[in-house]
Write a protein that holds these residues in place. Structure first.
Motif, mmCIF file in Angstrom:
data_model
loop_
_atom_site.group_PDB
_atom_site.id
_atom_site.type_symbol
_atom_site.label_atom_id
_atom_site.label_comp_id
_atom_site.label_asym_id
_atom_site.label_seq_id
_atom_site.Cartn_x
_atom_site.Cartn_y
_atom_site.Cartn_z
ATOM 1 N N ASN A 148 -32.505 29.704 -42.952
ATOM 2 C CA ASN A 148 -31.387 29.910 -43.873
ATOM 3 C C ASN A 148 -31.667 31.050 -44.836
ATOM 4 N N ASP A 172 -24.061 39.157 -40.463
ATOM 5 C CA ASP A 172 -23.933 37.704 -40.430
ATOM 6 C C ASP A 172 -24.219 37.216 -39.022
ATOM 7 N N ALA A 216 -15.794 34.111 -29.756
ATOM 8 C CA ALA A 216 -17.102 33.622 -30.173
ATOM 9 C C ALA A 216 -17.810 33.326 -28.862
ATOM 10 N N ARG A 234 -27.445 38.584 -44.364
ATOM 11 C CA ARG A 234 -25.996 38.606 -44.610
ATOM 12 C C ARG A 234 -25.677 39.289 -45.940
ATOM 13 N N GLN A 287 -28.006 28.327 -24.987
ATOM 14 C CA GLN A 287 -26.918 28.505 -25.941
ATOM 15 C C GLN A 287 -27.416 28.843 -27.335
ATOM 16 N N ALA A 332 -24.288 34.315 -37.915
ATOM 17 C CA ALA A 332 -23.333 33.286 -37.498
ATOM 18 C C ALA A 332 -22.075 33.906 -36.913
ATOM 19 N N LYS A 333 -21.828 35.155 -37.220
ATOM 20 C CA LYS A 333 -20.675 35.860 -36.652
ATOM 21 C C LYS A 333 -21.112 36.838 -35.563
ATOM 22 N N GLN A 334 -22.286 36.614 -35.047
ATOM 23 C CA GLN A 334 -22.843 37.416 -33.954
ATOM 24 C C GLN A 334 -23.073 38.861 -34.368
ATOM 25 N N MET A 391 -30.916 24.841 -36.705
ATOM 26 C CA MET A 391 -30.681 25.552 -35.454
ATOM 27 C C MET A 391 -29.276 26.145 -35.466
ATOM 28 N N LEU A 392 -29.197 27.355 -35.140
ATOM 29 C CA LEU A 392 -27.905 28.022 -35.092
ATOM 30 C C LEU A 392 -27.638 28.284 -33.627
ATOM 31 N N ALA A 393 -26.607 27.663 -33.109
ATOM 32 C CA ALA A 393 -26.429 27.692 -31.664
ATOM 33 C C ALA A 393 -25.041 28.153 -31.290
ATOM 34 N N LEU A 394 -24.884 28.469 -30.049
ATOM 35 C CA LEU A 394 -23.596 28.849 -29.511
ATOM 36 C C LEU A 394 -23.108 27.773 -28.571
ATOM 37 N N ALA A 395 -21.799 27.699 -28.413
ATOM 38 C CA ALA A 395 -21.237 26.669 -27.563
ATOM 39 C C ALA A 395 -21.586 26.910 -26.103
#
Lengths: 460, 217, 509
Positions: free
Chosen positions: A290, A303, A44, A297, A329, A305-307, A1-5
């Motif tokens: 992944n 990417d 971020a 990427r 999130q 993960a870098k939005q 899971m790739l999540a944001l704070a």
């Protein structure tokens, strides 16, 4: 899971934000063949940078928070216009000029570059224009790995200006066939390292590791093949063939079968379906996010993960594998990432019914107990906001995109200049990748000839 | 008397099979005048460090050395492809998962560059001594009984300097550059070092090969 | 001293200090580095505060690559405690041992193989916990990426919580001005990446080390090269080079190049300083062993600490983690660095008692065999930690403290592992999970402490208040900034203006 704070009172990087921004500033470099990353307004998400924070009071003031996506989209253009003349990051350049020049209005280190010619003379370099001798030496170092000799320089200097320019092209072609450029561990391989992400101990074949799982030399070989000669760079994502490398001197050639690559040709789609990609990025995973994120990427320069490259798909994510990605999130990224990953659903990683093979009922056979709805994962998905029926289509849509063309040229730009295109280099960069995509039909060698003739490359 | 650097040659285990040599003959003076005017600066100011492979290639070409002769720690471990890869801006994709170069020189880079340049220069000097007829750098230098240059400001010394600049930087030295390296010869002579002539040859080579102009582009 | 360079007199003083083996040398060098910074740069870098007050603190990051699961170690769950024991990662009760007076648990595993690798795994964490509990702190975590590289980097930047700086860079900024190579990084992949704050002084960024045994060979510009000119000749040559570089058309044309500016600083400042320290000897653990390692023939020698260090880490040359830990100790002992990063890689290492020192993918081998992989890798990490701590305890920092008294070890990891398993399976694979916890060790920490806790029914951890330390059952949200702040606060790094959360709960009262 790739999540944001998560944070109380957080404002998320909104799915419509990029599109609305580009509708407001269609000629901004952030919108030429791409869309802006969330980092235009956020450190971020949800944490805003100073530019994002300066927009907030102008976003539908007085309206209750949180705004719906629709209300946000309606309010954003006015908010952007309201802060145009301000200088959010205090770097002396207004927000509007930064947006027009392609620099970040929330980062004081990012300012428009102005390369002005210095006063005075210079006995060794032409610092105001493309300098043929400087360019030639640089070209030889970049592509051949060694400077010219004294004698060669004397010969070069005796040429006419036109002959010097023509000689640059001849020399480039010569260097592109050297071991330094295309040999094992040469510069093309170096470009491929972050895409292939090898692990020595898991390597099969030549230089076999302790636990040989797959031979990533095949991935390097296909990458190198697509970058040389009159080959189509898109085939790194779409090839229905394999590539073999021979040595002394190094040469790459296609082959319809390769013992180290078990994928059937009907389901092969270049390096996205190589044995190494599937072993290393899919591994034992049911929904291989992944793998999808790495392809996005590595080959599109986006990417998550870098939005970057967020194209939210309505109704997503569905959370078929019960990872909790529908939480607010997480959903901002997974609305793009999950549909990007669905086309990998039948591409097996390690073990199961066959390592690195296409298994039509892979989820049903190997993962059915993992989550109640997991077998409902579709094979159809989305890439760059476009629907695709399967991974082969994924590769076709991706490789025909502006993002792919930009990413290829950006790779070489960074490799040859030492940095991504700066604001004053953007006009030449944009011309270069557009030509690569159109008149050059995705031929890297032709693009490189353009690139070494740019002012960005040839002016000291 | 020949330069007394036989021991040096012995250290270079490759002396028995000297590589083929490219000769640079200095027909003209080979020295450019000083440029005293203001120099227009590069507006871009973009330089890149050459990195391990290019440095090795460059030093090998400049000194007519096979690439494998350039630098080996403890006489056997290649400097630019094994021991000092990361400080020289290289990558270690298969072992450490370092797929991209750091992009900037690090604290230890200058020392490693010095080692590689010194090693290459020492190797060249050793080969020249073994086979003076095909010497690349050491041509016509005369040494006294104390291993000092007899004429540290003479034409042979100047030719060494011109040859170094043309080989390493593909340009003539300027008069101040020649003067500085000749002064280096005098200063080393004055130190009374036991191998003053050899020290100068290697030091002059080192100065040029490890100059900023040689390691950045 | 002008322009950050040493005058001849100052250089002589430095050399005499180094010759005496003085640890005061780094302090002497502080002024050199900062003299090169403008007032504005000092302000930007946060160096206005008296950075040292004479006493640095040290950070060692152990990069537990692949996902070190906290519920396979100090927060393990017994089957009898869970109403979902068969389906989540719980252990038979007898395998989860308690330590009197401590909140930590210790797992004992006996497996006949490590996945498909026929190597028995017999590990027990009890002795480690019994020995170190008083200086251990476990904090529960929820991270924000399950991509290895991204997650690794975020474990060091707190997900860009302070200008994108890594913890190591923050420590180097605080204490590193006085150290020759403040930040040495031997980690892999995302653990070796630098942060994104480009405005830090150059010395803050990590010096990457590929092979800890060979790296010291590069710490001198000429020692160990046969027939190199004498030092006196080379000093003259370097002075000539410096003069010519500055005068050359190249140097004048590219005078404003950032790369060239950095290079000149490194060459004229750092290089001269480093060579006076004789690190090519002091950090070299290789013995004179011709013909493979002919040190004497090349005028080199072995570190005076070699006997002590290699006794503790006998496989330093073949096992990267042992080699890295040995070098880490020497880097701290000789005040070369105030931050050192080390840890296992993803490659197989042959060695150890059963023929395997490191499995492929390190902790990520849990995909294949979760329980045995975690047990094997935790044993590897804890074994190295125990030895390293022992060395640090044996080395005085000053008259009253040991090096260990001023060191914090942070066992960073990518993420946790999924908790589900087939009913009662002892051999099963796991995926990546954001939910986890991390281990820290230091006399400066509030020891014998677990911040947060674990829900035995899910084996998922829950959060805590970073200021008070109060557990917050049900809190499952990201707390990367808390961990980041906790490390820095324990190391007394000046974080004013950073906006970092108060993490007093980490610090010894």
């Amino acid at each position: 899971m790739l999540a944001l704070a998560v944070a109380a009172g957080a404002s998320w990087a909104r799915p419509p934000a990029a599109g609305v921004f580009c509708a407001t500033y269609p000629t901004s470099p952030f919108c030429v063949g791409q869309q802006p990353a969330c980092t235009l307004c956020h450190v971020a998400p949800p944490q805003r940078n100073v530019f994002g924070a300066s927009l907030e009071p102008h976003l539908a003031p007085g309206e209750p928070r949180p705004l719906s996506d629709g209300d946000f989209a309606m309010a954003l253009p006015a908010a952007l216009h309201a802060v145009e003349q301000a200088d959010a990051d205090g770097d002396g350049v207004s927000n509007l000029v930064e947006l027009q020049q392609g620099t970040l209005p929330g980062d004081p280190r990012s300012i428009p570059q102005t390369s002005t010619c210095a006063a005075g003379t210079n006995p060794q370099y032409d610092v105001c224009h493309r300098d043929a001798k400087y360019t030639w030496k640089k070209l030889l170092l970049d592509f051949c790995g060694v400077s010219p000799t004294w004698a060669q320089v004397q010969t070069f200097l005796s040429l006419s200006d036109a002959a010097k320019q023509a000689f640059l092209d001849t020399e480039l072609d010569r260097c592109l066939s050297t071991e330094f450029w295309l040999g094992k561990n040469g510069q093309l391989w170096r470009l491929a390292h972050p895409k292939v992400r090898p692990i020595g101990s898991l390597k099969a074949g030549e230089d076999e590791g302790q636990i040989p799982l797959a031979d990533y030399d095949d991935d390097y070989a296909l990458f190198a093949y697509t970058q040389i000669g009159d080959h189509d760079a898109r085939e790194v994502l779409t090839a229905k063939y394999f590539v073999q490398r021979t040595t002394n001197p190094t040469a790459y050639s296609t082959t319809p079968l390769k013992a180290s690559q078990p994928m059937d040709l009907a389901h092969r789609s270049g390096n996205m379906t190589s044995a190494w990609t599937l072993v290393d990025f899919v591994m034992f995973t049911a929904l291989p996010r992944n793998a999808a994120a790495q392809m996005y990427r590595a080959y599109l320069g986006l990417d998550i993960a870098k939005q970057e490259g967020l194209y939210a798909v309505a109704g997503e994510p569905r959370d078929y594998d019960a990872k909790g990605v529908t939480q607010q999130q997480c959903a901002a990224c997974h609305a793009t990432l999950d549909p990007l990953s669905y086309p990998f659903r039948n591409y097996n990683g390690i073990g199961g019914g066959g390592t690195a093979q296409y298994l039509p009922n892979r989820i049903e056979q190997g993962f059915s107990t993992l989550a109640p709805n997991i077998t409902q994962i579709p094979e159809a998905g989305y890439v760059l906001g476009q629907p695709v029926a399967n991974l082969v289509e994924w590769g076709q849509v991706a490789s025909n995109s502006d993002a792919f063309a930009r990413a290829v040229v950006t790779d070489y730009w960074k490799f040859l200049m030492g940095h991504p295109p700066t604001s004053d280099e953007l006009p030449e960069f944009n011309v270069t990748w557009r030509a690569f995509q159109t008149s050059h039909a995705f031929r890297v060698q032709k693009m490189l000839h353009d690139l070494v003739h740019t002012e960005a490359y040839g002016a000291p | 008397m020949r330069l007394d650097l036989i021991g040096l040659c012995a250290a270079v285990t490759l002396c028995a099979c000297p590589p083929s040599v490219t000769t640079i003959t200095v027909m003209d003076g080979g020295i450019d005048p000083a440029f005293d005017g203001g120099v227009a600066k590069s507006a871009r100011g973009v330089l890149r460090f050459k990195g391990p492979e290019r440095l090795n290639n460059e030093f090998a070409q400049a000194l007519d050395l096979p690439a494998s002769y350039v630098c080996n720690e403890l006489g056997q471990y290649p400097c630019t492809s094994l021991v000092h890869v990361l400080p020289l801006g290289g990558v270690d994709p298969y072992g450490s998962g370092l797929y991209e170069a750091a992009g900037a020189t690090s604290v230890t880079t200058p020392m490693v560059v010095d080692r590689v340049a010194l090693s290459a220069c020492t190797a060249r000097a050793g080969l020249d001594l073994t086979d003076p007829a095909n010497a690349v750098l050491l041509k016509g230098l005369v040494v006294d009984a104390q291993s000092k240059l007899v004429d540290p400001q003479g034409p042979a010394a100047k030719q060494v300097i011109v040859s170094l600049y043309r080989r390493a930087l593909q340009r003539n030295p300027t008069q101040p550059e020649v003067d500085a390296l000749l002064k280096l010869a005098v200063d080393i002579n004055a130190k009374g070092e036991p191998r003053a002539a050899g020290d100068w040859i290697i030091s002059a080579c080192f100065v040029v090969l490890s100059s900023a102009e040689s390691v950045f582009y | 001293m002008r322009n950050g360079r040493l005058s001849r007199r100052e250089m002589l003083k430095a050399m005499s200090l180094a010759a005496a083996g003085s640890t005061a040398l780094p302090g002497f060098l502080t002024g050199c580095r900062q003299a090169g910074l403008s007032d504005q740069a000092l302000e930007q870098a946060g160096l206005r505060r008296d950075a040292l007050d004479g006493k640095p603190r040290f950070l060692i990051v152990i990069s537990a690559a692949g996902g070190a699961s906290i519920v396979d170690s100090f927060l393990a769950v017994r089957a009898s405690e869970s109403n979902n024991a068969a389906k989540v990662n719980t252990f038979p009760d007898a395998q989860v041992q308690s330590v009197a007076g401590s909140p930590f648990r210790a797992v004992k595993v006996n497996a006949s193989a490590l996945g498909s690798i026929p190597v028995p795994v017999n590990t027990d964490q009890l002795s480690f916990v019994q020995k170190h509990a008083g200086e251990m702190l476990v904090a529960t975590t929820v991270s924000t990426s399950v991509n290895h590289v991204i997650a690794q980097k975020r474990s060091l930047t707190g997900n860009n919580t302070w200008k994108g700086r890594t913890l190591q860079e923050c420590v180097a900024l605080q204490y590193g001005a006085s150290f020759p190579i403040p930040n040495v990084n031997m980690g892999i992949s995302g653990y070796a990446e630098r942060g994104v704050d480009d405005l830090l002084p150059a010395y803050c960024y990590g010096e990457l080390v590929q092979n800890p045994s060979l790296w010291p060979l590069g710490l001198d510009g000429s020692r160990g090269l046969k027939y190199a000119p004498t030092n006196a000749s080379l000093d003259l040559a370097r002075a000539t080079r410096q003069q010519l570089d500055a005068q050359s058309i190249f140097g004048r044309t590219f005078a404003d190049s950032k790369a060239l500016t950095r290079w000149n600083e490194q060459r004229t400042g750092s290089q001269a300083q480093l060579q006076t320290l004789d690190l090519i000897t002091r950090l070299n653990l290789l013995p004179n062993m011709p013909p493979q390692v002919p040190l004497t023939e090349y005028g080199l020698g072995t570190s005076p600490d070699a006997a002590q260090v290699t006794q503790v880490f006998p496989d330093f040359f073949t096992d990267p983690v042992q080699g890295q830990a040995a070098l880490a100790f020497l880097l701290l002992k000789y005040r070369v660095s105030c931050s050192v990063t080390l840890g296992p890689g993803f490659n197989v290492v042959v060695g150890g008692a059963n023929g395997l020192a490191n499995p492929p993918l390190a902790f990520d081998f849990s995909h294949n065999d979760h329980r045995a992989a975690q047990a094997f890798m935790w044993a590897r990490i804890l074994g190295s930690l125990d030895k390293l701590i022992g060395l640090l305890k044996s080395e005085p920092f000053d008259a009253t403290q040991s090096l260990w008294d001023r060191t914090l070890i942070y066992v960073a990891t990518d993420f946790g592992r999924t908790r589900t398993r087939p009913d009662n399976a002892e051999t099963f694979g796991s995926g990546h999970d954001l939910n986890n916890g991390v281990l820290m060790l230091s006399p400066m920490l509030k020891g014998n402490t677990v911040l947060g806790g674990v829900d035995p029914n899910t084996a998922l951890t829950y959060g805590f208040d970073a200021r008070t330390g109060r557990a917050q059952p049900g809190k499952m949200t990201s707390n990367e900034a808390d961990i980041f702040s906790g490390v820095l606060q324990t190391l007394a790094v000046d974080t004013s203006g950073s906006g970092l959360p108060d993490a007093s709960a980490f610090v010894k009262g």
